[in-house]
Design a protein around this motif. Structure first.
Motif, PDB file in Angstrom:
ATOM      1  N   LEU A   1       0.749  -1.416  -0.029  1.00  0.00           N
ATOM      2  CA  LEU A   1      -0.035   0.179  -0.098  1.00  0.00           C
ATOM      3  C   LEU A   1       0.895   1.223   0.016  1.00  0.00           C
ATOM      4  N   THR A   2       1.945   1.341   0.546  1.00  0.00           N
ATOM      5  CA  THR A   2       2.888   2.267   0.736  1.00  0.00           C
ATOM      6  C   THR A   2       3.444   2.696  -0.715  1.00  0.00           C
ATOM      7  N   MET A   3       3.638   1.592  -1.609  1.00  0.00           N
ATOM      8  CA  MET A   3       4.608   1.804  -2.789  1.00  0.00           C
ATOM      9  C   MET A   3       4.084   3.055  -3.558  1.00  0.00           C
ATOM     10  N   PRO A   4       2.788   3.259  -3.829  1.00  0.00           N
ATOM     11  CA  PRO A   4       2.526   4.069  -4.857  1.00  0.00           C
ATOM     12  C   PRO A   4       2.955   5.612  -4.336  1.00  0.00           C
ATOM     13  N   TYR A   5       3.090   5.772  -2.946  1.00  0.00           N
ATOM     14  CA  TYR A   5       3.364   7.189  -2.520  1.00  0.00           C
ATOM     15  C   TYR A   5       4.859   7.166  -2.260  1.00  0.00           C
ATOM     16  N   LEU A   6       5.467   6.028  -1.595  1.00  0.00           N
ATOM     17  CA  LEU A   6       6.970   6.214  -1.458  1.00  0.00           C
ATOM     18  C   LEU A   6       7.649   6.271  -2.617  1.00  0.00           C
TER      19      LEU A   6
ATOM     20  N   LEU B   1      -7.031  -4.637  -3.284  1.00  0.00           N
ATOM     21  CA  LEU B   1      -7.260  -4.564  -1.885  1.00  0.00           C
ATOM     22  C   LEU B   1      -8.195  -3.580  -1.397  1.00  0.00           C
ATOM     23  N   LYS B   2      -8.366  -2.514  -2.033  1.00  0.00           N
ATOM     24  CA  LYS B   2      -9.394  -1.699  -1.693  1.00  0.00           C
ATOM     25  C   LYS B   2     -10.861  -2.070  -1.816  1.00  0.00           C
ATOM     26  N   CYS B   3     -10.891  -2.970  -2.633  1.00  0.00           N
ATOM     27  CA  CYS B   3     -12.442  -3.425  -3.047  1.00  0.00           C
ATOM     28  C   CYS B   3     -12.958  -4.324  -1.723  1.00  0.00           C
ATOM     29  N   HIS B   4     -11.725  -4.888  -1.201  1.00  0.00           N
ATOM     30  CA  HIS B   4     -12.119  -5.697   0.228  1.00  0.00           C
ATOM     31  C   HIS B   4     -12.201  -4.796   1.240  1.00  0.00           C
ATOM     32  N   TYR B   5     -11.324  -3.978   1.207  1.00  0.00           N
ATOM     33  CA  TYR B   5     -11.136  -3.052   2.553  1.00  0.00           C
ATOM     34  C   TYR B   5     -11.172  -1.525   2.175  1.00  0.00           C
ATOM     35  N   PRO B   6     -12.542  -0.897   1.975  1.00  0.00           N
ATOM     36  CA  PRO B   6     -12.448   0.354   1.420  1.00  0.00           C
ATOM     37  C   PRO B   6     -11.787   1.393   2.269  1.00  0.00           C
ATOM     38  N   LYS B   7     -11.677   1.181   3.633  1.00  0.00           N
ATOM     39  CA  LYS B   7     -10.973   1.837   4.572  1.00  0.00           C
ATOM     40  C   LYS B   7      -9.836   2.158   4.267  1.00  0.00           C
ATOM     41  N   LEU B   8      -8.808   1.397   3.345  1.00  0.00           N
ATOM     42  CA  LEU B   8      -7.379   1.684   3.236  1.00  0.00           C
ATOM     43  C   LEU B   8      -7.486   2.945   2.346  1.00  0.00           C
TER      44      LEU B   8
ATOM     45  N   GLU C   1      -4.359   5.777   2.463  1.00  0.00           N
ATOM     46  CA  GLU C   1      -3.504   6.120   1.372  1.00  0.00           C
ATOM     47  C   GLU C   1      -3.887   7.775   1.212  1.00  0.00           C
ATOM     48  N   GLU C   2      -4.776   8.299   1.720  1.00  0.00           N
ATOM     49  CA  GLU C   2      -4.917   9.711   1.774  1.00  0.00           C
ATOM     50  C   GLU C   2      -3.887  10.482   2.679  1.00  0.00           C
ATOM     51  N   GLU C   3      -3.619   9.820   4.186  1.00  0.00           N
ATOM     52  CA  GLU C   3      -2.693  10.136   5.069  1.00  0.00           C
ATOM     53  C   GLU C   3      -1.267   9.823   4.500  1.00  0.00           C
ATOM     54  N   MET C   4      -0.885   9.005   3.808  1.00  0.00           N
ATOM     55  CA  MET C   4       0.267   8.699   3.022  1.00  0.00           C
ATOM     56  C   MET C   4       0.781   9.753   2.035  1.00  0.00           C
ATOM     57  N   ALA C   5      -0.356  10.188   1.124  1.00  0.00           N
ATOM     58  CA  ALA C   5      -0.246  11.277   0.062  1.00  0.00           C
ATOM     59  C   ALA C   5       0.242  12.358   0.826  1.00  0.00           C
ATOM     60  N   ALA C   6      -0.719  12.644   1.944  1.00  0.00           N
ATOM     61  CA  ALA C   6      -0.137  13.963   2.555  1.00  0.00           C
ATOM     62  C   ALA C   6       1.033  14.141   3.262  1.00  0.00           C
ATOM     63  N   GLU C   7       1.419  12.794   3.691  1.00  0.00           N
ATOM     64  CA  GLU C   7       2.710  12.820   4.478  1.00  0.00           C
ATOM     65  C   GLU C   7       3.877  13.099   3.284  1.00  0.00           C
TER      66      GLU C   7
ATOM     67  N   ALA D   1       8.038   1.663   7.830  1.00  0.00           N
ATOM     68  CA  ALA D   1       7.782   0.459   8.617  1.00  0.00           C
ATOM     69  C   ALA D   1       6.218   0.878   9.136  1.00  0.00           C
ATOM     70  N   TRP D   2       6.330   2.172   9.689  1.00  0.00           N
ATOM     71  CA  TRP D   2       4.955   2.872  10.441  1.00  0.00           C
ATOM     72  C   TRP D   2       3.792   2.909   9.241  1.00  0.00           C
ATOM     73  N   ALA D   3       4.048   3.771   8.128  1.00  0.00           N
ATOM     74  CA  ALA D   3       3.105   3.596   7.346  1.00  0.00           C
ATOM     75  C   ALA D   3       2.616   2.080   6.907  1.00  0.00           C
ATOM     76  N   SER D   4       3.319   1.385   6.662  1.00  0.00           N
ATOM     77  CA  SER D   4       2.838  -0.144   6.193  1.00  0.00           C
ATOM     78  C   SER D   4       2.009  -0.469   7.493  1.00  0.00           C
ATOM     79  N   ARG D   5       2.508  -0.395   8.637  1.00  0.00           N
ATOM     80  CA  ARG D   5       1.639  -0.747   9.573  1.00  0.00           C
ATOM     81  C   ARG D   5       0.294  -0.379   9.742  1.00  0.00           C
ATOM     82  N   LYS D   6       0.031   0.937   9.352  1.00  0.00           N
ATOM     83  CA  LYS D   6      -1.178   1.608   9.307  1.00  0.00           C
ATOM     84  C   LYS D   6      -2.087   0.615   8.211  1.00  0.00           C
ATOM     85  N   GLY D   7      -1.562   0.369   7.297  1.00  0.00           N
ATOM     86  CA  GLY D   7      -2.099  -0.535   6.309  1.00  0.00           C
ATOM     87  C   GLY D   7      -2.676  -1.789   6.866  1.00  0.00           C
ATOM     88  N   TYR D   8      -1.867  -2.448   7.493  1.00  0.00           N
ATOM     89  CA  TYR D   8      -2.039  -3.934   7.515  1.00  0.00           C
ATOM     90  C   TYR D   8      -2.950  -3.944   9.119  1.00  0.00           C
ATOM     91  N   LYS D   9      -2.778  -3.126   9.796  1.00  0.00           N
ATOM     92  CA  LYS D   9      -3.786  -2.971  10.721  1.00  0.00           C
ATOM     93  C   LYS D   9      -5.259  -3.137  10.463  1.00  0.00           C
TER      94      LYS D   9
END
Length: 212
Positions: free
Chosen positions: A48-53, A98-105, A109-115, A204-212
């Protein structure tokens, strides 16, 4: 390097750019390793982090490229950017499923884009130290993933397994580019050390947000 790869990417020096359009079944199970949801979602969070990182890394080295003095290094930077561009585009296709299964992701993504937008306003030295630091961290990750690949991917969905292993193997091919670029422009030890610590923990922290 094949003639086809040379034709596609004449500026990449010795770094091979493989434009592989990974295909993912729309009905793929996000728990792509049956019975191992924790491991599956840890990798999903990283994806999930890759399109922003990675666009951030590309923008950083592209700006630094204008100041680089070594011709081979310049060619390597082009290879770095091309490989990273292929990486995040493939991850983005998987992430949409993934977002089709988990829309809250989408909120993550919005948080990562802002960061990463905020990071873009920082100095080039700061951004390049972050880039070199993160790229250094990936070496340890790749060694672990390759050595433990039978345990980590043996019974997993082959499309996700291939995406991860292809990505990480290519990380080893351009492993030194961001470091060499930082050394060419700045060479300061402590900022680079800070970049290693901050960049690694931030991703690692950004990834954790996604998998939580």
């Amino acid at each position: 390097m094949s003639a086809h790869e040379k034709t596609l990417h004449p500026e990449t020096g010795g770094i091979v750019v493989r434009a592989i359009p990974f295909s993912f079944d729309e009905k793929i199970n996000p728990v792509w390793y049956p019975g191992r949801p924790e491991w599956s979602h840890m990798a999903n969070g990283a994806s999930l982090t890759m399109p922003y990182l990675e666009p951030f890394l590309i923008k950083t080295v592209r700006e630094a490229l204008k100041k680089a003095s070594n011709q081979q290094l310049k060619e390597d930077v082009h290879g770095f950017m091309a490989q990273e561009g292929n990486h995040f585009q493939n991850h983005r296709r998987y992430n949409e499923i993934l977002k089709c299964h988990y829309p809250k992701l989408a909120d993550v993504e919005e948080e990562m884009a802002a960061e990463y937008k905020n990071f873009q306003a920082k100095s080039l030295r700061w951004r390049l130290a972050y880039t070199a630091g993160f790229e250094t961290m990936t070496m340890g990750m790749t060694e672990w993933l390759i050595e433990a690949r039978r345990d980590l991917f043996g019974n997993a969905d082959p499309s996700v397994s291939s995406l991860i292993l292809w990505h990480m193997v290519e990380e080893t091919e351009h492993k030194n580019v961001a470091y060499d670029l930082y050394e060419d422009l700045y060479g300061s030890y402590w900022p680079r050390t800070w970049g290693l610590i901050y960049g690694s923990f931030h991703v690692a922290w950004a990834s954790r947000k996604g998998y939580k």
